[in-house]
Design a protein around this motif. Structure first.
Motif, PDB file in Angstrom:
ATOM      1  N   UNK A   1       1.169  -1.098   0.072  1.00 23.88           N
ATOM      2  CA  UNK A   1       0.044   0.061  -0.160  1.00 23.88           C
ATOM      3  C   UNK A   1       1.167   1.229   0.004  1.00 23.88           C
ATOM      4  N   UNK A   2       0.626   2.098  -1.033  1.00 32.59           N
ATOM      5  CA  UNK A   2       1.324   3.430  -1.251  1.00 32.59           C
ATOM      6  C   UNK A   2       0.522   4.585  -0.998  1.00 32.59           C
ATOM      7  N   UNK A   3       0.718   5.578  -0.110  1.00 30.98           N
ATOM      8  CA  UNK A   3      -0.251   6.656  -0.065  1.00 30.98           C
ATOM      9  C   UNK A   3       0.008   7.729  -1.346  1.00 30.98           C
TER      10      UNK A   3
ATOM     11  N   UNK B   1      -1.075  20.189  -0.246  1.00 31.11           N
ATOM     12  CA  UNK B   1      -0.499  20.685   1.388  1.00 31.11           C
ATOM     13  C   UNK B   1      -1.056  19.582   2.255  1.00 31.11           C
ATOM     14  N   UNK B   2      -1.614  18.636   1.837  1.00 30.61           N
ATOM     15  CA  UNK B   2      -2.259  17.549   2.795  1.00 30.61           C
ATOM     16  C   UNK B   2      -1.467  16.619   3.187  1.00 30.61           C
ATOM     17  N   UNK B   3      -1.248  16.436   4.428  1.00 25.12           N
ATOM     18  CA  UNK B   3      -0.164  15.590   5.129  1.00 25.12           C
ATOM     19  C   UNK B   3      -0.663  13.980   5.139  1.00 25.12           C
ATOM     20  N   UNK B   4      -2.249  13.852   5.289  1.00 28.20           N
ATOM     21  CA  UNK B   4      -2.690  12.519   5.344  1.00 28.20           C
ATOM     22  C   UNK B   4      -3.255  12.080   4.292  1.00 28.20           C
ATOM     23  N   UNK B   5      -2.920  10.880   3.662  1.00 29.08           N
ATOM     24  CA  UNK B   5      -3.496  10.482   2.335  1.00 29.08           C
ATOM     25  C   UNK B   5      -4.924   9.905   2.484  1.00 29.08           C
ATOM     26  N   UNK B   6      -5.666  10.396   1.394  1.00 34.76           N
ATOM     27  CA  UNK B   6      -7.092   9.800   1.526  1.00 34.76           C
ATOM     28  C   UNK B   6      -7.208   8.998   0.051  1.00 34.76           C
ATOM     29  N   UNK B   7      -6.125   8.639  -0.371  1.00 36.75           N
ATOM     30  CA  UNK B   7      -6.246   7.602  -1.652  1.00 36.75           C
ATOM     31  C   UNK B   7      -4.853   6.817  -1.489  1.00 36.75           C
ATOM     32  N   UNK B   8      -5.191   5.756  -1.615  1.00 34.80           N
ATOM     33  CA  UNK B   8      -3.977   4.608  -1.399  1.00 34.80           C
ATOM     34  C   UNK B   8      -3.833   3.568  -2.800  1.00 34.80           C
ATOM     35  N   UNK B   9      -2.412   3.408  -3.263  1.00 34.93           N
ATOM     36  CA  UNK B   9      -2.261   2.566  -4.340  1.00 34.93           C
ATOM     37  C   UNK B   9      -2.225   1.165  -3.616  1.00 34.93           C
ATOM     38  N   UNK B  10      -2.775   0.115  -4.333  1.00 33.74           N
ATOM     39  CA  UNK B  10      -2.865  -1.175  -3.466  1.00 33.74           C
ATOM     40  C   UNK B  10      -2.329  -2.034  -4.669  1.00 33.74           C
TER      41      UNK B  10
ATOM     42  N   UNK C   1      -7.509   2.745  -4.012  1.00 36.82           N
ATOM     43  CA  UNK C   1      -8.755   2.987  -3.085  1.00 36.82           C
ATOM     44  C   UNK C   1      -8.651   4.300  -2.326  1.00 36.82           C
ATOM     45  N   UNK C   2     -10.024   4.964  -2.772  1.00 38.58           N
ATOM     46  CA  UNK C   2     -10.110   6.293  -2.321  1.00 38.58           C
ATOM     47  C   UNK C   2     -10.907   6.221  -1.113  1.00 38.58           C
ATOM     48  N   UNK C   3     -10.714   7.140  -0.225  1.00 34.86           N
ATOM     49  CA  UNK C   3     -11.444   7.096   1.020  1.00 34.86           C
ATOM     50  C   UNK C   3     -12.415   8.737   0.989  1.00 34.86           C
ATOM     51  N   UNK C   4     -13.565   8.742   1.406  1.00 38.11           N
ATOM     52  CA  UNK C   4     -14.389   9.804   1.543  1.00 38.11           C
ATOM     53  C   UNK C   4     -15.157   9.986   2.653  1.00 38.11           C
ATOM     54  N   UNK C   5     -15.395  11.222   3.347  1.00 32.15           N
ATOM     55  CA  UNK C   5     -16.414  11.301   4.141  1.00 32.15           C
ATOM     56  C   UNK C   5     -17.877  11.288   3.837  1.00 32.15           C
ATOM     57  N   UNK C   6     -17.966  11.889   2.442  1.00 34.87           N
ATOM     58  CA  UNK C   6     -19.153  11.905   1.878  1.00 34.87           C
ATOM     59  C   UNK C   6     -19.799  10.342   1.247  1.00 34.87           C
ATOM     60  N   UNK C   7     -20.681  10.081   1.912  1.00 35.78           N
ATOM     61  CA  UNK C   7     -21.115   8.753   1.561  1.00 35.78           C
ATOM     62  C   UNK C   7     -22.084   8.624   0.256  1.00 35.78           C
TER      63      UNK C   7
END
Length: 52
Positions: A21-23, A30-39, A45-51
């Motif tokens: 897994x790679x961020x 400027x974002x330090x935290x990843x919201x998407x990952x190469x798998x 894999x993309x992560x979102x708070x919006x359902x």
């Protein structure tokens, strides 16, 4: 936002827990935290708070 640990837990349901897994950090965001990952080599894999 999902942590790395939560991401690994989700991947286990698809048999991808052993894949590397790679961020993904958008350039210039400027974002330090990843919201998407190469798998592995074939998945993102993309992560979102919006359902929606």
């Amino acid at each position: 936002m999902m942590s790395r640990k939560e991401t690994l837990g989700v991947l286990g349901h698809w048999g991808l827990a052993d894949e590397p897994i790679t961020d993904i950090h958008p350039k210039g965001s400027g974002e330090e935290e990843a919201r998407a990952f190469y798998v592995g080599d074939d998945c993102v894999l993309k992560c979102s708070g919006n359902l929606d």
